[in-house]
Design a protein around this motif. Structure first.
Motif, mmCIF file in Angstrom:
data_model
loop_
_atom_site.group_PDB
_atom_site.id
_atom_site.type_symbol
_atom_site.label_atom_id
_atom_site.label_comp_id
_atom_site.label_asym_id
_atom_site.label_seq_id
_atom_site.Cartn_x
_atom_site.Cartn_y
_atom_site.Cartn_z
ATOM 1 N N THR A 103 -7.349 -8.737 2.622
ATOM 2 C CA THR A 103 -8.722 -9.042 3.013
ATOM 3 C C THR A 103 -9.168 -8.327 4.286
ATOM 4 O OG1 THR A 103 -7.972 -11.021 4.190
ATOM 5 C CG2 THR A 103 -8.661 -11.297 1.895
ATOM 6 N N ASP B 111 -3.786 0.134 -3.684
ATOM 7 C CA ASP B 111 -4.742 -0.897 -3.304
ATOM 8 C C ASP B 111 -4.217 -2.259 -3.724
ATOM 9 O OD1 ASP B 111 -6.576 0.781 -2.189
ATOM 10 O OD2 ASP B 111 -8.183 0.358 -3.596
ATOM 11 N N ASP B 112 -4.696 -3.294 -3.056
ATOM 12 C CA ASP B 112 -4.327 -4.648 -3.450
ATOM 13 C C ASP B 112 -5.452 -5.592 -3.054
ATOM 14 O OD1 ASP B 112 -2.957 -7.416 -3.149
ATOM 15 O OD2 ASP B 112 -1.424 -6.204 -4.143
ATOM 16 N N ASP B 113 -5.904 -6.401 -4.000
ATOM 17 C CA ASP B 113 -7.037 -7.293 -3.743
ATOM 18 C C ASP B 113 -6.732 -8.402 -2.742
ATOM 19 O OD1 ASP B 113 -8.525 -5.813 -5.492
ATOM 20 O OD2 ASP B 113 -8.461 -7.267 -7.138
ATOM 21 N N ASN C 178 -8.532 -2.268 -0.488
ATOM 22 C CA ASN C 178 -8.911 -3.387 -1.344
ATOM 23 C C ASN C 178 -10.356 -3.137 -1.748
ATOM 24 O OD1 ASN C 178 -9.845 -5.766 -2.432
ATOM 25 N ND2 ASN C 178 -9.399 -7.033 -0.642
ATOM 26 N N THR D 186 0.801 -1.225 0.000
ATOM 27 C CA THR D 186 0.000 0.000 0.000
ATOM 28 C C THR D 186 0.832 1.272 0.000
ATOM 29 O OG1 THR D 186 -0.160 -0.008 2.433
ATOM 30 C CG2 THR D 186 -1.909 -1.130 1.206
ATOM 31 N N SER E 11 -13.154 -5.605 -0.779
ATOM 32 C CA SER E 11 -13.471 -5.976 0.599
ATOM 33 C C SER E 11 -14.780 -5.341 1.042
ATOM 34 C CB SER E 11 -12.339 -5.558 1.546
ATOM 35 O OG SER E 11 -12.416 -4.169 1.842
#
Length: 236
Positions: A183, A178-180, A188, A41, A191
């Motif tokens: 969780t 951002d990163d998927d 994300n 991030t 989420s």
């Protein structure tokens, strides 16, 4: 010579019928997951590429928030309460809500959904980007030091307001990617989180620790993180 750079972070937020905050199992933050999230991030940008993309970006001095409510739905007080609580959850963050925009270095603009694109175009000159976004923050940096942030947040949709208030304000403080895979985080877009999770609180405390300096490279941060984690009680 480093120039002032304006970075845009947008969110295309998925809509869920049930809003869930962190479960009991999320109260304990895994240091390994937190370290991974820090690099995902803090380094890189959700949109575009600039000289500061792969350097630590954050405010160095006090953050002065101003809430500019153009929505007419009465959510300014809720926004101010969230902003005023941030220093309680982020150690070493000096922040306050001010009563005049001229004093602010972080503007939070509340709008109706139908006005979002027009306000983004006027505030951030990013009308083409707004077509694919549901909320957005523009951040101006100099050598990793954030000079100014402006978040545009939809206030007449309950989920968008709650989610975007948290995500865009936090991104405007520094973690602009951002990163998927994250969780437990609002960083994300897939989420369901619409609250300031314990995981994101830990992430922001790492970023605003005095040993993490604006302009640091990822290798410099990598060498420093063990001491930061130990100081914050995040080590195994």
């Amino acid at each position: 010579m480093h120039k002032l750079l304006t970075v845009l972070c947008l969110s295309v937020v998925a809509t869920f019928t049930t809003l869930t905050g962190p479960s009991a199992g999320e109260e304990v933050v895994d240091p390994r997951a937190l370290k991974d999230a820090f690099f995902k991030t803090v380094f890189g940008l959700e949109y575009g590429g600039h000289a500061d993309a792969f350097r630590v970006k954050r405010f160095e001095g006090p953050v002065r928030f101003f809430v500019d409510d153009r929505s007419g739905v009465g959510r300014a007080l809720e926004a101010r309460r969230f902003l005023n609580r941030l220093p309680r959850h982020i150690g070493h963050l000096r922040a306050e809500v001010v009563d005049r925009r001229s004093r602010a270095n972080f503007n939070v603009v509340l709008v109706r959904d139908k006005d979002f694109a027009a306000v983004v175009a006027s505030e951030l000159r990013a009308d083409s980007i707004a077509m694919n976004a549901r909320c957005l923050v523009g951040v101006t940096t100099l050598n990793g030091r954030i000079q100014q942030s402006t978040a545009v947040i939809v206030a007449d949709d309950d989920f968008l307001f709650s989610r975007c208030l948290v995500e865009e304000v936090l991104q405007g403080l520094g973690p602009m990617n951002d990163d998927d895979s994250l969780t437990e985080s609002v960083f994300n877009d897939q989420s369901q989180h619409a609250t300031f999770t314990k995981f994101d609180q830990a992430l922001m405390n790492v970023l605003y620790h005095p040993m993490i300096r604006p302009g640091m490279t990822d290798s410099e941060a990598f060498r420093t993180l063990p001491q930061v984690f130990a100081d914050l009680g995040l080590s195994h």
